[in-house]
Scaffold this motif. Structure first.
Motif, PDB file in Angstrom:
ATOM      1  N   LEU A 194       0.844  -1.252   0.068  1.00 47.44           N
ATOM      2  CA  LEU A 194      -0.053   0.090  -0.078  1.00 47.44           C
ATOM      3  C   LEU A 194       0.908   1.387  -0.035  1.00 47.44           C
ATOM      4  CD1 LEU A 194      -2.981  -0.966   2.458  1.00 47.44           C
ATOM      5  CD2 LEU A 194      -2.915  -1.382   0.007  1.00 47.44           C
ATOM      6  N   GLY A 195       2.095   1.179  -0.572  1.00 50.27           N
ATOM      7  CA  GLY A 195       2.978   2.236  -0.940  1.00 50.27           C
ATOM      8  C   GLY A 195       2.439   3.167  -2.051  1.00 50.27           C
ATOM      9  N   VAL A 196       1.328   3.421  -2.172  1.00 51.80           N
ATOM     10  CA  VAL A 196       0.958   4.168  -3.396  1.00 51.80           C
ATOM     11  C   VAL A 196       0.082   5.431  -2.927  1.00 51.80           C
ATOM     12  CG1 VAL A 196       0.946   2.085  -4.794  1.00 51.80           C
ATOM     13  CG2 VAL A 196      -1.277   2.853  -3.741  1.00 51.80           C
ATOM     14  N   ALA A 197      -0.092   6.451  -3.924  1.00 52.13           N
ATOM     15  CA  ALA A 197      -0.765   7.626  -3.663  1.00 52.13           C
ATOM     16  C   ALA A 197      -2.272   7.140  -3.198  1.00 52.13           C
ATOM     17  CB  ALA A 197      -0.873   8.279  -4.957  1.00 52.13           C
ATOM     18  N   ARG A 198      -2.655   8.095  -2.355  1.00 51.00           N
ATOM     19  CA  ARG A 198      -4.123   7.599  -1.548  1.00 51.00           C
ATOM     20  C   ARG A 198      -4.963   7.830  -2.707  1.00 51.00           C
ATOM     21  NH1 ARG A 198      -5.650  11.918   2.820  1.00 51.00           N
ATOM     22  NH2 ARG A 198      -3.337  11.731   3.025  1.00 51.00           N
ATOM     23  N   GLY A 199      -6.072   6.721  -2.630  1.00 51.42           N
ATOM     24  CA  GLY A 199      -7.289   6.781  -3.610  1.00 51.42           C
ATOM     25  C   GLY A 199      -7.094   5.984  -4.687  1.00 51.42           C
ATOM     26  N   VAL A 200      -5.685   5.463  -5.091  1.00 49.74           N
ATOM     27  CA  VAL A 200      -5.462   4.933  -6.476  1.00 49.74           C
ATOM     28  C   VAL A 200      -5.893   3.233  -5.732  1.00 49.74           C
ATOM     29  CG1 VAL A 200      -3.939   3.881  -7.851  1.00 49.74           C
ATOM     30  CG2 VAL A 200      -3.830   6.257  -7.108  1.00 49.74           C
ATOM     31  N   GLU A 201      -6.809   2.891  -6.628  1.00 47.83           N
ATOM     32  CA  GLU A 201      -7.488   1.227  -6.192  1.00 47.83           C
ATOM     33  C   GLU A 201      -6.700   0.213  -7.242  1.00 47.83           C
ATOM     34  OE1 GLU A 201     -11.414   0.871  -5.073  1.00 47.83           O
ATOM     35  OE2 GLU A 201     -11.545   2.795  -4.079  1.00 47.83           O
ATOM     36  N   ALA A 202      -6.316   0.692  -8.485  1.00 43.87           N
ATOM     37  CA  ALA A 202      -5.673  -0.118  -9.477  1.00 43.87           C
ATOM     38  C   ALA A 202      -4.880   0.779 -10.203  1.00 43.87           C
ATOM     39  CB  ALA A 202      -6.790  -0.780 -10.288  1.00 43.87           C
ATOM     40  N   PHE A 203      -4.000   0.023 -11.220  1.00 46.86           N
ATOM     41  CA  PHE A 203      -3.223   0.602 -12.235  1.00 46.86           C
ATOM     42  C   PHE A 203      -3.394  -0.180 -13.314  1.00 46.86           C
ATOM     43  CE2 PHE A 203      -1.063   1.999  -8.485  1.00 46.86           C
ATOM     44  CZ  PHE A 203      -0.711   3.270  -8.671  1.00 46.86           C
ATOM     45  N   VAL A 204      -3.603   0.529 -14.638  1.00 48.02           N
ATOM     46  CA  VAL A 204      -3.257  -0.080 -15.931  1.00 48.02           C
ATOM     47  C   VAL A 204      -1.952   0.174 -16.351  1.00 48.02           C
ATOM     48  CG1 VAL A 204      -4.086  -0.239 -18.231  1.00 48.02           C
ATOM     49  CG2 VAL A 204      -5.809   0.494 -16.689  1.00 48.02           C
ATOM     50  N   ARG A 205      -1.368  -0.983 -16.608  1.00 40.06           N
ATOM     51  CA  ARG A 205       0.207  -1.070 -16.911  1.00 40.06           C
ATOM     52  C   ARG A 205       0.319  -0.865 -18.360  1.00 40.06           C
ATOM     53  NH1 ARG A 205       4.152  -6.326 -16.182  1.00 40.06           N
ATOM     54  NH2 ARG A 205       6.239  -5.394 -16.756  1.00 40.06           N
ATOM     55  N   TYR A 206       1.021   0.026 -18.913  1.00 38.44           N
ATOM     56  CA  TYR A 206       1.275   0.466 -20.274  1.00 38.44           C
ATOM     57  C   TYR A 206       2.880   0.177 -20.381  1.00 38.44           C
ATOM     58  CZ  TYR A 206      -3.555   1.746 -21.411  1.00 38.44           C
ATOM     59  OH  TYR A 206      -4.732   2.011 -21.385  1.00 38.44           O
ATOM     60  N   GLY A 207       3.540  -0.351 -21.642  1.00 40.97           N
ATOM     61  CA  GLY A 207       4.594  -0.539 -21.952  1.00 40.97           C
ATOM     62  C   GLY A 207       4.829   0.107 -23.284  1.00 40.97           C
ATOM     63  N   TYR A 208       5.985   1.005 -23.249  1.00 45.21           N
ATOM     64  CA  TYR A 208       6.185   1.695 -24.689  1.00 45.21           C
ATOM     65  C   TYR A 208       7.072   0.792 -25.452  1.00 45.21           C
ATOM     66  CZ  TYR A 208       4.033   5.735 -22.188  1.00 45.21           C
ATOM     67  OH  TYR A 208       3.124   6.443 -21.453  1.00 45.21           O
ATOM     68  N   LEU A 209       6.537   0.064 -26.219  1.00 51.34           N
ATOM     69  CA  LEU A 209       7.151  -0.862 -27.156  1.00 51.34           C
ATOM     70  C   LEU A 209       7.553  -0.394 -28.577  1.00 51.34           C
ATOM     71  CD1 LEU A 209       5.381  -4.107 -25.865  1.00 51.34           C
ATOM     72  CD2 LEU A 209       7.133  -2.908 -24.956  1.00 51.34           C
ATOM     73  N   GLU A 210       8.579  -0.676 -28.906  1.00 51.95           N
ATOM     74  CA  GLU A 210       9.048  -0.448 -30.447  1.00 51.95           C
ATOM     75  C   GLU A 210       9.039  -1.380 -31.035  1.00 51.95           C
ATOM     76  OE1 GLU A 210      13.120   0.675 -33.047  1.00 51.95           O
ATOM     77  OE2 GLU A 210      12.950   1.663 -31.166  1.00 51.95           O
ATOM     78  N   ARG A 211       8.181  -1.602 -32.137  1.00 54.82           N
ATOM     79  CA  ARG A 211       7.717  -2.869 -32.959  1.00 54.82           C
ATOM     80  C   ARG A 211       8.463  -2.685 -34.185  1.00 54.82           C
ATOM     81  NH1 ARG A 211       2.837  -6.057 -30.889  1.00 54.82           N
ATOM     82  NH2 ARG A 211       2.593  -5.156 -28.597  1.00 54.82           N
ATOM     83  N   ASN A 212       9.013  -3.473 -34.758  1.00 58.24           N
ATOM     84  CA  ASN A 212       9.732  -3.753 -35.979  1.00 58.24           C
ATOM     85  C   ASN A 212      10.720  -2.668 -36.499  1.00 58.24           C
ATOM     86  OD1 ASN A 212       8.394  -6.108 -36.482  1.00 58.24           O
ATOM     87  ND2 ASN A 212       6.351  -4.815 -37.064  1.00 58.24           N
ATOM     88  N   GLY A 213      11.319  -1.702 -35.569  1.00 59.52           N
ATOM     89  CA  GLY A 213      12.016  -0.838 -35.815  1.00 59.52           C
ATOM     90  C   GLY A 213      11.027   0.374 -36.440  1.00 59.52           C
ATOM     91  N   GLN A 214       9.958   0.424 -36.591  1.00 60.72           N
ATOM     92  CA  GLN A 214       9.229   1.500 -37.110  1.00 60.72           C
ATOM     93  C   GLN A 214       8.536   2.605 -36.212  1.00 60.72           C
ATOM     94  OE1 GLN A 214       6.338  -0.983 -39.440  1.00 60.72           O
ATOM     95  NE2 GLN A 214       7.883  -1.858 -41.035  1.00 60.72           N
ATOM     96  N   SER A 215       7.809   1.999 -35.169  1.00 61.72           N
ATOM     97  CA  SER A 215       7.177   3.086 -34.340  1.00 61.72           C
ATOM     98  C   SER A 215       7.025   2.255 -33.208  1.00 61.72           C
ATOM     99  CB  SER A 215       5.571   3.188 -34.978  1.00 61.72           C
ATOM    100  OG  SER A 215       4.935   1.855 -35.097  1.00 61.72           O
ATOM    101  N   ASN A 216       6.556   3.341 -32.111  1.00 62.08           N
ATOM    102  CA  ASN A 216       6.318   2.997 -30.707  1.00 62.08           C
ATOM    103  C   ASN A 216       4.770   2.979 -30.672  1.00 62.08           C
ATOM    104  OD1 ASN A 216       8.893   3.017 -29.228  1.00 62.08           O
ATOM    105  ND2 ASN A 216       9.110   4.998 -30.651  1.00 62.08           N
ATOM    106  N   LEU A 217       4.423   1.899 -29.624  1.00 61.44           N
ATOM    107  CA  LEU A 217       2.988   1.782 -29.238  1.00 61.44           C
ATOM    108  C   LEU A 217       3.082   1.756 -27.639  1.00 61.44           C
ATOM    109  CD1 LEU A 217       1.940  -0.908 -31.801  1.00 61.44           C
ATOM    110  CD2 LEU A 217       1.795   1.546 -32.340  1.00 61.44           C
ATOM    111  N   ALA A 218       2.006   2.271 -27.311  1.00 59.60           N
ATOM    112  CA  ALA A 218       1.551   2.227 -25.893  1.00 59.60           C
ATOM    113  C   ALA A 218       0.942   0.839 -25.594  1.00 59.60           C
ATOM    114  CB  ALA A 218       0.907   3.431 -25.300  1.00 59.60           C
ATOM    115  N   VAL A 219       1.235  -0.133 -25.252  1.00 60.39           N
ATOM    116  CA  VAL A 219       0.679  -1.584 -25.284  1.00 60.39           C
ATOM    117  C   VAL A 219       0.143  -1.800 -23.743  1.00 60.39           C
ATOM    118  CG1 VAL A 219       0.732  -3.878 -25.680  1.00 60.39           C
ATOM    119  CG2 VAL A 219       1.934  -2.384 -27.148  1.00 60.39           C
TER     120      VAL A 219
END
Length: 712
Positions: free
Chosen positions: A343-368
């Protein structure tokens, strides 16, 4: 005053464009229409509570909404240079609409900084423009600058991954794209747009998920991977990028909230990607294999909350941006999971959606999206502290460019196991998976890989309770894991761990090395290939070492309360147990701080009373580390183990029978035999230390007339 609850069906936690869209709507309403508006997440939708009715909310965006000036004169392609697509920026610059007045001021200040520069700025010029902008800009466009980048102590730019590299992703400039969509919505003249019908239809689609036929073929960048187009994205060879202009506009407006004191903290351990709220380094732990994608731009965990929050509340939460692990901010996914579980998180936060900034095929970045992490207290999460430093060294070693594929995969499996245990309900199998993955790493180290990381570090006894599933495997693993020659003031002397790894004689927490290689230690007899062979080899080695010292003992005793029980041994001998799990857990238990052990940590006990067959019990009495009573001492005989390993059970049983009869014990055995595989299992079972009282019970069971004498 009447308040209205709006369920924004067009806003969801994923993809990132829809998440940012929700925040953008709350921000704009809270700043420009209703200061007391509140928003929160309920299920997969964003809820907005405001004094504006549905009609008033739509009218606000269509007629009164004043776009935040997003200008990036430091970027080529931003619309400020000759070779750029300047249609949008010129349309806004020449517009007389009052809603675009702040935008026109932003464009004017940007042009002042650029001076006579008309071509794409070079690297040094780009930096100079950024530095001038930080010093000179005042007004609404300053919000964009603070979100797009910050300057570190040496006045070098740091780019939060949410907005690419200062507001662009490759050749896609977010600011020019933002202006393009504003022009489509408000300034472009056409038969449909002049009446506002198309813009209204698109707004209703963005807010309420109503159907529309007016989507645009345009780029949206990293925020909506499913609509990014590209090869095989549609029925043809290549798909277009169909988006709603409002979606992009709202997403950019929402992204401006991710600027605060958190982006200005320069923690020496933080990477450049970690300069924005809830941004951390990347790691593949906890999601499916990334394949050939690169995640050099890190991850960002977007908070979800269920209590109504005003814009001020949300800004404060993002400003705090706390995923705290002790006194330090979490900078990796596993550290973030550890912080959340405590519970070492900001007060009120009940969940997180985890996004990874991935580079695919050397062409572009996507927030997956990589998954959702619920904020819940995990009482056993502190156990990971025992492995934290070791895992840090292991991760560093697995990324140094010289790591083998086996090491990389082993480190990944360990990280996955830890992440799963911290982010799911407590089950013993998840914590067992951690120890088994750690043992896999240690087994790999025995081949000479990653020796500088060191063996599994010392573990607290609480690990036993965490992995205890009531099985015989756990109880027998505990007996073997605690086995040593003796215990002196509760500390093990000459642990069996020395038979699995070449360790320093006085420090079982360090490898014994010579010229940076593991020494060839004859005491190491367990190879890790065959658990039965390894267990029997330990018994044989202990008997040989005892004989070398002029003793006839097995020199295998367990910590108090950890001794093997006959019922569990019976299951082992019948071949009913998972040997790999048992031996793996035992290897991990060898690292437990046995000086801290108490019976309070003992695992659950099976109350069933089954005995192994008489032949093996007779063998067991001939392989003890101590005398049964003052008047009953049966010296160990190393020939028994050697014969069993050779598959000659009949001769081993005969030796045991004769020894027992010489001590007055008359077992109901005249002869015995079994197949070679069972004989080897009998030898392996001798490695598990038993209690002296158990030996006394065996005597009474084999020879009832000796029951009283065995307890004398």
């Amino acid at each position: 005053m009447t308040t209205h609850l709006h369920i924004l069906k067009g806003c969801a936690p994923t993809p990132l464009a829809n998440y940012l869209k929700a925040l953008g709507i709350l921000r704009l309403v809270g700043e420009q229409a209703d200061l007391k508006a509140r928003g929160w997440w309920e299920g997969e939708r964003f809820c907005l509570l405001t004094t504006l009715s549905k009609e008033e909310l739509e009218r606000f965006f269509l007629e009164d909404y004043a776009p935040t000036p997003l200008v990036a004169p430091w970027n080529g392609g931003s619309g400020f240079f000759k070779k750029d697509n300047r249609k949008a920026i010129l349309a806004i610059r020449s517009s007389s609409s009052e809603r675009f007045e702040p935008f026109r001021q932003g464009i004017f200040q940007a042009e002042q900084i650029l001076g006579d520069l008309t071509v794409k700025p070079e690297k040094k010029q780009k930096l100079a423009i950024q530095r001038k902008s930080v010093l000179a800009w005042r007004g609404e466009h300053r919000k964009w600058l603070d979100a797009a980048f910050v300057l570190d102590e040496s006045r070098e730019p740091i780019y939060p991954s949410l907005l690419g590299t200062g507001g662009n992703d490759g050749r896609l400039d977010f600011t020019n794209n933002f202006m393009y969509h504003l022009v489509l919505l408000f300034l472009e003249k056409s038969s449909t747009r002049s009446s506002g019908n198309e813009t209204r239809d698109l707004l209703c689609n963005a807010l309420w998920s109503d159907l529309t036929r007016h989507l645009e073929i345009a780029a949206i960048g990293q925020y909506q991977p499913g609509n990014a187009g590209g090869a095989n994205s549609s029925t043809g060879f290549d798909g277009g990028n169909l988006i709603n202009s409002w979606d992009f506009v709202f997403a950019m407006e929402g992204a401006l909230l991710f600027t605060s004191c958190a982006t200005r903290r320069f923690d020496p351990q933080a990477s450049s990607q970690a300069s924005a709220p809830f941004a951390i380094r990347s790691h593949a732990a906890g999601f499916a294999t990334p394949g050939f994608e690169k995640a050099q731009r890190g991850e960002q965990w977007m908070p979800l909350w269920r209590q109504p929050a005003t814009l001020a509340d949300l800004s404060a939460m993002l400003g705090e941006a706390r995923i705290q692990l002790g006194r330090q901010s979490a900078h990796r996914p596993i550290d973030a999971a550890r912080a959340i579980s405590r519970l070492g998180v900001a007060r009120g936060v009940e969940a997180f959606v985890r996004y990874g900034y991935l580079e695919r095929n050397g062409q572009s970045n996507l927030a997956v999206p990589l998954g959702r992490i619920e904020v819940r207290y995990q009482p056993r999460s502190s156990l990971i502290e025992d492995l934290a430093g070791w895992m840090d060294r292991l991760q560093s070693r697995s990324r140094d460019g010289k790591a083998t594929a086996r090491l990389i995969h082993a480190e990944r499996r360990l990280a996955d196991a830890v992440f799963a245990a911290l982010t799911h309900d407590h089950t013993s199998d998840r914590w067992q998976a951690i120890l088994l993955a750690a043992v896999e790493v240690e087994t790999l180290q025995a081949t000479g890989t990653a020796l500088e990381v060191g063996p599994i570090p010392r573990l607290r006894p609480e690990w036993v309770a965490a992995v205890d599933d009531g099985s015989a495997e756990v109880r027998l693993a505990l007996a073997l894991g605690s086995a040593a020659a003796e215990y002196d003031k509760r500390k093990p002397v000459d642990s069996v761990r020395y038979h699995l790894l070449p360790l320093e004689p006085k420090n079982a927490g360090r490898f014994q090395l010579a010229d940076k290689r593991l020494v060839n230690d004859p005491r190491v007899v367990a190879t890790g290939r065959d658990p039965l062979r390894d267990l029997a080899a330990i018994v044989e080695r202990r008997l040989i070492e005892s004989a070398q010292k002029g003793q006839r003992r097995s020199r295998l005793v367990a910590a108090s309360g950890c001794e093997a029980r006959l019922n569990d041994l019976a299951q082992f001998l019948r071949g009913e147990l998972d040997l790999n799990r048992l031996f793996g857990l035992a290897r991990a238990f060898m690292a437990i701080r046995w000086d801290r052990w108490s019976k309070a940590f003992q695992p659950k006990v099976n109350q069933k009373n089954h005995h192994p067959e008489e032949c093996w019990l007779a063998l067991r009495l001939c392989c003890l580390p101590w005398e049964i009573t003052e008047n009953l001492d049966i010296p160990a005989d190393e020939r028994i183990v050697r014969l069993l390993l050779a598959g000659d059970a009949s001769r081993a049983i005969e030796i045991a029978r004769q020894r027992l009869r010489s001590k007055g014990i008359r077992p109901p055995i005249y002869a015995g035999m079994t197949d070679p595989q069972t004989a080897r299992r009998w030898a392996a079972a001798l490695v598990f230390p038993i209690h002296r009282r158990t030996a006394q019970n065996i005597v009474g069971y084999l020879s009832p007339t000796m029951k009283g004498a065995a307890r004398a």
